[in-house]
Design a protein around this motif. Structure first.
Motif, PDB file in Angstrom:
ATOM      1  N   ILE A  28       0.857  -1.180   0.000  1.00 17.71           N
ATOM      2  CA  ILE A  28       0.000   0.000   0.000  1.00 17.71           C
ATOM      3  C   ILE A  28       0.894   1.230   0.000  1.00 17.71           C
ATOM      4  O   ILE A  28       1.807   1.343   0.822  1.00 17.71           O
ATOM      5  CB  ILE A  28      -0.915   0.014   1.234  1.00 17.71           C
ATOM      6  CG1 ILE A  28      -1.705  -1.307   1.312  1.00 17.71           C
ATOM      7  CG2 ILE A  28      -1.864   1.207   1.193  1.00 17.71           C
ATOM      8  CD1 ILE A  28      -2.494  -1.472   2.590  1.00 17.71           C
ATOM      9  N   LEU A  29       0.633   2.131  -0.956  1.00 12.88           N
ATOM     10  CA  LEU A  29       1.433   3.351  -1.058  1.00 12.88           C
ATOM     11  C   LEU A  29       0.799   4.498  -0.303  1.00 12.88           C
ATOM     12  O   LEU A  29       1.474   5.314   0.309  1.00 12.88           O
ATOM     13  CB  LEU A  29       1.542   3.791  -2.534  1.00 12.88           C
ATOM     14  CG  LEU A  29       2.387   2.973  -3.473  1.00 12.88           C
ATOM     15  CD1 LEU A  29       2.511   3.715  -4.794  1.00 12.88           C
ATOM     16  CD2 LEU A  29       3.769   2.734  -2.856  1.00 12.88           C
ATOM     17  N   SER A  30      -0.525   4.578  -0.434  1.00 14.08           N
ATOM     18  CA  SER A  30      -1.183   5.800   0.035  1.00 14.08           C
ATOM     19  C   SER A  30      -2.582   5.489   0.512  1.00 14.08           C
ATOM     20  O   SER A  30      -3.143   4.442   0.181  1.00 14.08           O
ATOM     21  CB  SER A  30      -1.268   6.798  -1.109  1.00 14.08           C
ATOM     22  OG  SER A  30      -1.922   6.184  -2.220  1.00 14.08           O
ATOM     23  N   VAL A  31      -3.133   6.401   1.289  1.00 13.35           N
ATOM     24  CA  VAL A  31      -4.465   6.188   1.815  1.00 13.35           C
ATOM     25  C   VAL A  31      -5.273   7.476   1.697  1.00 13.35           C
ATOM     26  O   VAL A  31      -4.746   8.579   1.880  1.00 13.35           O
ATOM     27  CB  VAL A  31      -4.417   5.716   3.278  1.00 13.35           C
ATOM     28  CG1 VAL A  31      -3.783   6.755   4.183  1.00 13.35           C
ATOM     29  CG2 VAL A  31      -5.818   5.358   3.794  1.00 13.35           C
ATOM     30  N   TYR A  32      -6.557   7.307   1.398  1.00  9.73           N
ATOM     31  CA  TYR A  32      -7.474   8.439   1.379  1.00  9.73           C
ATOM     32  C   TYR A  32      -8.489   8.250   2.506  1.00  9.73           C
ATOM     33  O   TYR A  32      -8.987   7.144   2.728  1.00  9.73           O
ATOM     34  CB  TYR A  32      -8.234   8.503   0.053  1.00  9.73           C
ATOM     35  CG  TYR A  32      -9.582   9.165   0.182  1.00  9.73           C
ATOM     36  CD1 TYR A  32      -9.699  10.560   0.223  1.00  9.73           C
ATOM     37  CD2 TYR A  32     -10.749   8.401   0.299  1.00  9.73           C
ATOM     38  CE1 TYR A  32     -10.943  11.159   0.385  1.00  9.73           C
ATOM     39  CE2 TYR A  32     -11.991   9.002   0.447  1.00  9.73           C
ATOM     40  CZ  TYR A  32     -12.079  10.383   0.498  1.00  9.73           C
ATOM     41  OH  TYR A  32     -13.307  10.986   0.662  1.00  9.73           O
ATOM     42  N   SER A  33      -8.765   9.318   3.229  1.00 11.65           N
ATOM     43  CA  SER A  33      -9.890   9.287   4.150  1.00 11.65           C
ATOM     44  C   SER A  33     -10.571  10.649   4.094  1.00 11.65           C
ATOM     45  O   SER A  33      -9.914  11.668   3.882  1.00 11.65           O
ATOM     46  CB  SER A  33      -9.408   9.010   5.580  1.00 11.65           C
ATOM     47  OG  SER A  33     -10.489   9.165   6.477  1.00 11.65           O
ATOM     48  N   ARG A  34     -11.878  10.661   4.316  1.00  8.18           N
ATOM     49  CA  ARG A  34     -12.589  11.940   4.352  1.00  8.18           C
ATOM     50  C   ARG A  34     -12.026  12.796   5.480  1.00  8.18           C
ATOM     51  O   ARG A  34     -12.037  14.002   5.424  1.00  8.18           O
ATOM     52  CB  ARG A  34     -14.095  11.684   4.599  1.00  8.18           C
ATOM     53  CG  ARG A  34     -14.804  11.058   3.409  1.00  8.18           C
ATOM     54  CD  ARG A  34     -16.064  10.328   3.858  1.00  8.18           C
ATOM     55  NE  ARG A  34     -15.722   9.115   4.621  1.00  8.18           N
ATOM     56  CZ  ARG A  34     -16.592   8.354   5.275  1.00  8.18           C
ATOM     57  NH1 ARG A  34     -17.869   8.690   5.287  1.00  8.18           N
ATOM     58  NH2 ARG A  34     -16.195   7.285   5.909  1.00  8.18           N
ATOM     59  N   ILE A  36      -8.796  13.877   7.472  1.00  9.22           N
ATOM     60  CA  ILE A  36      -7.345  13.866   7.265  1.00  9.22           C
ATOM     61  C   ILE A  36      -6.591  13.307   8.474  1.00  9.22           C
ATOM     62  O   ILE A  36      -5.540  12.675   8.335  1.00  9.22           O
ATOM     63  CB  ILE A  36      -6.831  15.295   6.908  1.00  9.22           C
ATOM     64  CG1 ILE A  36      -5.379  15.247   6.417  1.00  9.22           C
ATOM     65  CG2 ILE A  36      -6.966  16.232   8.107  1.00  9.22           C
ATOM     66  CD1 ILE A  36      -5.239  14.642   5.049  1.00  9.22           C
ATOM     67  N   VAL A  37      -7.167  13.478   9.669  1.00  8.43           N
ATOM     68  CA  VAL A  37      -6.516  12.926  10.869  1.00  8.43           C
ATOM     69  C   VAL A  37      -6.453  11.406  10.787  1.00  8.43           C
ATOM     70  O   VAL A  37      -5.423  10.783  11.069  1.00  8.43           O
ATOM     71  CB  VAL A  37      -7.273  13.372  12.147  1.00  8.43           C
ATOM     72  CG1 VAL A  37      -6.639  12.748  13.386  1.00  8.43           C
ATOM     73  CG2 VAL A  37      -7.281  14.889  12.256  1.00  8.43           C
ATOM     74  N   ASN A  38      -7.563  10.823  10.381  1.00  4.53           N
ATOM     75  CA  ASN A  38      -7.585   9.366  10.235  1.00  4.53           C
ATOM     76  C   ASN A  38      -6.617   8.898   9.156  1.00  4.53           C
ATOM     77  O   ASN A  38      -5.947   7.872   9.292  1.00  4.53           O
ATOM     78  CB  ASN A  38      -9.000   8.884   9.884  1.00  4.53           C
ATOM     79  CG  ASN A  38      -9.966   9.091  11.040  1.00  4.53           C
ATOM     80  OD1 ASN A  38      -9.542   9.356  12.157  1.00  4.53           O
ATOM     81  ND2 ASN A  38     -11.266   8.970  10.760  1.00  4.53           N
ATOM     82  N   ALA A  39      -6.564   9.636   8.072  1.00  5.35           N
ATOM     83  CA  ALA A  39      -5.666   9.267   6.972  1.00  5.35           C
ATOM     84  C   ALA A  39      -4.216   9.281   7.466  1.00  5.35           C
ATOM     85  O   ALA A  39      -3.439   8.369   7.187  1.00  5.35           O
ATOM     86  CB  ALA A  39      -5.849  10.227   5.796  1.00  5.35           C
ATOM     87  N   LYS A  40      -3.869  10.327   8.191  1.00  4.49           N
ATOM     88  CA  LYS A  40      -2.502  10.458   8.684  1.00  4.49           C
ATOM     89  C   LYS A  40      -2.136   9.310   9.630  1.00  4.49           C
ATOM     90  O   LYS A  40      -1.073   8.705   9.529  1.00  4.49           O
ATOM     91  CB  LYS A  40      -2.368  11.797   9.433  1.00  4.49           C
ATOM     92  CG  LYS A  40      -0.944  12.125   9.821  1.00  4.49           C
ATOM     93  CD  LYS A  40      -0.848  13.511  10.448  1.00  4.49           C
ATOM     94  CE  LYS A  40       0.590  13.773  10.892  1.00  4.49           C
ATOM     95  NZ  LYS A  40       0.690  15.087  11.571  1.00  4.49           N
ATOM     96  N   LYS A  41      -3.065   8.996  10.529  1.00  8.77           N
ATOM     97  CA  LYS A  41      -2.800   7.914  11.475  1.00  8.77           C
ATOM     98  C   LYS A  41      -2.638   6.570  10.753  1.00  8.77           C
ATOM     99  O   LYS A  41      -1.754   5.774  11.063  1.00  8.77           O
ATOM    100  CB  LYS A  41      -3.943   7.838  12.496  1.00  8.77           C
ATOM    101  CG  LYS A  41      -3.757   6.716  13.508  1.00  8.77           C
ATOM    102  CD  LYS A  41      -4.485   6.971  14.798  1.00  8.77           C
ATOM    103  CE  LYS A  41      -4.190   5.896  15.858  1.00  8.77           C
ATOM    104  NZ  LYS A  41      -3.251   4.849  15.489  1.00  8.77           N
ATOM    105  N   PHE A  42      -3.523   6.321   9.790  1.00  6.95           N
ATOM    106  CA  PHE A  42      -3.455   5.080   9.026  1.00  6.95           C
ATOM    107  C   PHE A  42      -2.099   4.978   8.314  1.00  6.95           C
ATOM    108  O   PHE A  42      -1.444   3.936   8.331  1.00  6.95           O
ATOM    109  CB  PHE A  42      -4.609   5.059   8.011  1.00  6.95           C
ATOM    110  CG  PHE A  42      -4.777   3.770   7.270  1.00  6.95           C
ATOM    111  CD1 PHE A  42      -5.733   2.840   7.675  1.00  6.95           C
ATOM    112  CD2 PHE A  42      -4.005   3.461   6.157  1.00  6.95           C
ATOM    113  CE1 PHE A  42      -5.918   1.642   6.980  1.00  6.95           C
ATOM    114  CE2 PHE A  42      -4.171   2.256   5.469  1.00  6.95           C
ATOM    115  CZ  PHE A  42      -5.126   1.354   5.879  1.00  6.95           C
ATOM    116  N   ALA A  43      -1.683   6.077   7.680  1.00  6.99           N
ATOM    117  CA  ALA A  43      -0.399   6.084   6.955  1.00  6.99           C
ATOM    118  C   ALA A  43       0.755   5.798   7.909  1.00  6.99           C
ATOM    119  O   ALA A  43       1.673   5.030   7.584  1.00  6.99           O
ATOM    120  CB  ALA A  43      -0.207   7.427   6.262  1.00  6.99           C
TER     121      ALA A  43
END
Lengths: 397, 397, 397, 397
Positions: A28-34, A36-43
């Motif tokens: 997995i290279l990248s993640v999208y979330s509505r 941004i906090v969740n996206a950052k944590k996931f990454a």
């Protein structure tokens, strides 16, 4: 394979844990979330190089070879259409749409764009499922007469599941999509689903959607695919399938009884509860949850298929057929009668009408049943071909 | 108790083997069979003092205190009416009638005559059934939401079962009568069965009656009693029940998986096959077939009830309700919609309409679900009591 | 049969509940207890006509046809001798003695007096046991190579069990007596037990006796009867037997997994705990405890045997052999080597020494193993009859 | 990881099928076999770039990063020493040596050479094993008292297994190595194995080695690790583990009962037998054999460990300890007494002698047992701390 993940919730994490394990080569290279906090944590949790809250940007990144849609049901269409527009391979979690119309638009979009599209129906990839399906296709059960697929647990973990607008329904859409596709595989994907009878009710929870339903799907060859789905079950996650054929039977237990039994008083120093339902007494853990649910096998098929230029075992077309069957189930639950499955795009076998096999005993009689007797003789139950009269006789075996 | 047995076939022999075993004090005195040769053989095999082919004579014998009707379905009414006329206690095998009209006439006859009448529904007397029923009545499963009772095997052993005229139907009448009464007990006999949806088909055998059926019985309180019956199952006799309640679950396996597993190559010198379906490989015998099927417990209740002047657990009225439900099932299988259960004699609870329980989380919200998180906090899914909006929150546990 | 019961504790009540149930014709007339209060209460609870605290008086009552000894182990001998003196038929609970010397004296007393004597080894009367034993005797498992009988639970309920002086030992004497006799039956009662290897330890409880032991009993024909006994098991009562033969396998589960599974949150209004180990979560009740443990079948055999003038399936001689084996087990646990079973009264088969069967493949080779290959050929593993060399070959099947 | 495979037989193919599946990134480059024809075929089947019949050449290839030893037991030492000499990481199949001396030499060679060395003990990597081990380490079973690990089947598939010289023994060395290491893990690898009692016999096959054995391994803290191994079992491959602790129990079934049950008459058109033991009747396939046996999880740990510079879960030292325990087992089978485990290189915990825990009830008594009574009171069994007298009392709970 370089992957973009759309979504950062429970299922996205389950997918990521599966992909980044067991020395698999896809990443997995990248993640999208509505959010941004969740996206950052996931990454951060999965060591991804980028994340963002703008879906198109993530999809259009040239490094991305495949996109996984792990979003709530009401966001599948938008995401799939964006992938098609960007000419990116797309894998979409189940159910494909909230209804057949949505699913059809997604199917058409990926086909028009000519991109690879896979339907992430994990329960059609468990090892038990795949092995039993191979036996059944090899004929070991004869003609399939009936299948039952059951998924029941105490209810899903995120708010949107419980909101009919976002999910498209309750237990039927959430769990029924698995059960219907499992049955379709066992009966044969080429056999047309004709009509559905469904009972559904909201028995326990203060919601508008159904939390319990039973459905029967009738196929053109007379086989029945039964589904049993519930958010009211107590005791864990009940995943069971059964198949009856003219020559045999299959029983699969996917979760609660897999050969792992444990009793604990709960007094152990550091014990951490594994399931909210109970953390002492007799417990039935599964060894490797992702494997038991088919995730690794599913992604292997998807990416192998992409590389080999073939279709995966589970396609968007399958997702569309499932949605069409569930549409009929919702209708039936209201109309209280059998409802036709509306499939304006049927790609399976033509109308071979339901045929019955009759075994002749001799010129005069059909054989109804033969049973060995303790003395070595056999008892036969016969039906006169002309008069229809039924009689029994004892014969040498 | 001095007993006359009407019938000398498979079930009569099963009953006799049960009664004349384990040092029980009740005794069969005499046997009636339409065929005097069979009657004579039965009398010899069980050491009876008399036998005959005239039913009335056998019934009217002053030494006889109770009559067991173990005849084919189409002969139940005649036999029961003869017992009522002779003022003899009568125990009738299942199903009571071929339909509710027959059952009603039998019920009225015994009630008018004031004789003791018991309905020989053995599967509502197995030890597992009785113990789980006691737990359920004590509240350990909360409110019952759904039950499933399943009986499936490769088909019955005598010709008359396969003849719709004599039996009243196929697998529905033969096996469904068990399943429906099992579900009624779990849901509560006082709860009125309202309507039935049933699929039935003749999938395998060259007969007019159904050899496979699935039915849903809806009760007034919203509970569903599901039955699954088949004469097309391969693998032995499949007897399983399931119950789902708001606080728990029960799973019973009555025959194929009872803790007795055996593998044999079949090379053993004197081995005698136990089941026609297979006599080598993995086999699943039951220890004591009669006990596992509830026969001894059933007769104990019947004769104890007679002596104590109380009703047995299973009465002719129960048999009548079962027939009424099955009548609706047959109708539904044809009409393809839910059919009302016609009960012109309902003795259960009045019309308490289906009530739903809603758990308040606080003044503003209903609680949909609460789930413990690994960090010791809890996630709650809530519904706004006014707007209906659904949201999730993390709270201290 | 008119019965006197000696003892009024747990096992005496279990016996009485069994005898006065299911319309059985045998009746307990009177009860003896060392404590008159207990005797009185027992008599009241079971509707007995008399009770007392003088053992001889109860035994000698002319109305009494059979005496059941349901006393703690250290009181068996006195009671049995009193029955022999009174020329009364006697049934003694297990173990017969605290050791073989005691058992031998009891055996000699009843044989000299010429009275009927039965050994109440209930677990050799369960329906699963009797049916599997019949299959094994009919040859379906070939020659028996190994058996395992296991009984484990969290410990007995009365103080005297824990007192080595009164009981004769710990888990070995309490539970091992069952396991040893189960294995003897499967292997063949005529086959002489030769020597025993046993590990025993006091792992958990503050007692002198062992609370956990594993033993191997070697029989003259080379078969091994393994016993596993423990008072340290958590999770309920674990009763399992296994048998391996040259042609097959038997697995019996007598208690914890019998096809009855139940989950409960424990919130049910009136729920009453069934087992101290847990009253919520997944529970595994048994349907009819007495039946599952063999009690009714055992008493039927005992009284039938008395009436028919034959020996019961389990005799005082069996009890004596069991004690002799357990004596060797206790010795071995101390000496840490195999100890000979001392049987100065052996009534089984003569010294047929252990014979091995060798299957010839052809003139030159013995066959070690044959395995079918996917291509329809077979792989054979052979041993040269002269040189002993081992080789493999692929042959047409 | 670039891998050289030594060996081209059954286990080498199993390893290769595992490694080249599920999109794993490690690759086999080359294969060595004593027989060049086999090497060539293996290379072709798995798409390898090179093959050969000279072991050193294959090992020394600079492209090779890790060598897998999948050769018969008598060739392990030579292969491992060659890897050490070539400074190549080496993974050796089980058992490490035919005895502890061989294993010790291998251990010393890799340690002296400073190369990574992993012990391919797959059954200590199954998902069920790893998850239950984590629970046990977290304390959910309390102190471990006893473990049982069982492996039994109808015998191995290659000739060298049956030849004691080449294999080092029979079922003990072939299967016991798994069982012993499973038990060591559950009891704790730091707890010293002290002595072994073992029965072994050649019950069925015309071979010199044992085809059936039972062993007890006593650990310094009083725990017992039991192993049961056989080549005489009928019914498939029986893989079961049990663990008893002061606070709980674990039961694992690794193969024959994993929630996959199938019945077939065998009449299905194209059915291909899956197991030589039976191809009709009730069958119990496993979904994904390699996963159920722990292969993929094992290789993931091995290569992850290499990359992370840590030890794998199963090391050559573990292999050495296992061999030392099996050496004592072989000795005991002959001497018929407990034999000391000879470990001149013990790296675990020091001599914490066996300690017992005693629970005080109050100042005067130890608590032996507490049991809830139906009336809400509790029965306690107590032991006087001074006199040792045992008594029972009923108390308020």
């Amino acid at each position: 394979m370089n992957i973009a993940m759309l979504g950062s919730g429970f299922i996205a994490r389950f997918y990521a844990n599966t992909l980044h394990a067991q020395r698999r080569k896809d990443r997995i290279l990248s993640v999208y979330s509505r959010n941004i906090v969740n996206a950052k944590k996931f990454a951060a949790d999965f060591g991804l190089s980028s994340y963002g809250s703008e879906m198109e940007k993530i999809i259009q990144d040239p490094a991305v070879e495949a996109v996984i849609v792990a979003l709530p049901n009401h966001l599948h269409e938008e995401a799939v259409l964006a992938c098609a527009a960007a000419k990116k391979a797309v894998l979409c979690t189940k159910p494909l749409g909230r209804n057949a119309r949505e699913a059809k638009r997604m199917l058409e979009a990926v086909e028009k764009a000519g991109v690879f599209a896979g339907y992430l129906e994990d329960l059609c990839y468990t090892s038990k499922f795949l092995k039993s399906l191979a036996s059944i296709k090899a004929g070991s059960l004869g003609k399939i007469l009936w299948t039952k697929s059951r998924e029941a647990h105490p209810g899903p973990h995120s708010d949107w599941f419980w909101d009919k607008e976002k999910s498209g329904g309750g237990a039927i859409i959430d769990l029924g999509c698995h059960c219907v596709e499992i049955s379709r595989n066992f009966i044969g994907k080429g056999v047309r689903p004709m009509e559905v009878m469904c009972w559904a009710d909201t028995q326990v929870h203060p919601i508008d959607a159904e939390d319990h339903a039973i459905g029967l799907v009738k196929y053109e060859n007379g086989a029945i695919g039964q589904f049993e789905v519930s958010w009211t079950f107590r005791g864990g996650m009940d995943l069971r399938d059964e198949v009856m054929g003219t020559e045999g039977t299959v029983w699969l237990n996917g979760f609660l009884r897999t050969g792992f039994e444990m009793f604990t008083t709960g007094k152990g120093a550091n014990y951490i509860a594994e399931k909210a339902e109970s953390d002492s007494g007799w417990l039935f853990p599964v060894g490797d949850e992702a494997h038991e649910l088919g995730y690794p096998q599913m992604f292997s098929d998807m990416f192998d298929a992409m590389e080999q230029g073939r279709e995966p075992l589970e396609t968007f077309y399958d997702g569309y057929v499932v949605n069409a069957i569930l549409d009929a189930a919702f209708l039936s639950a209201k109309s209280k009668k059998w409802e036709t499955v509306m499939l304006d795009d049927w790609r399976g076998e033509g109308s071979g009408s339901e045929e019955k096999s009759r075994v002749s005993y001799d010129e005069k009689y059909y054989l109804i049943k033969k049973e060995l007797l303790p003395n070595g003789e056999a008892k036969v139950i016969l039906k006169d071909k002309v008069s229809g009269e039924i009689k029994q006789a004892t014969v040498k075996n």
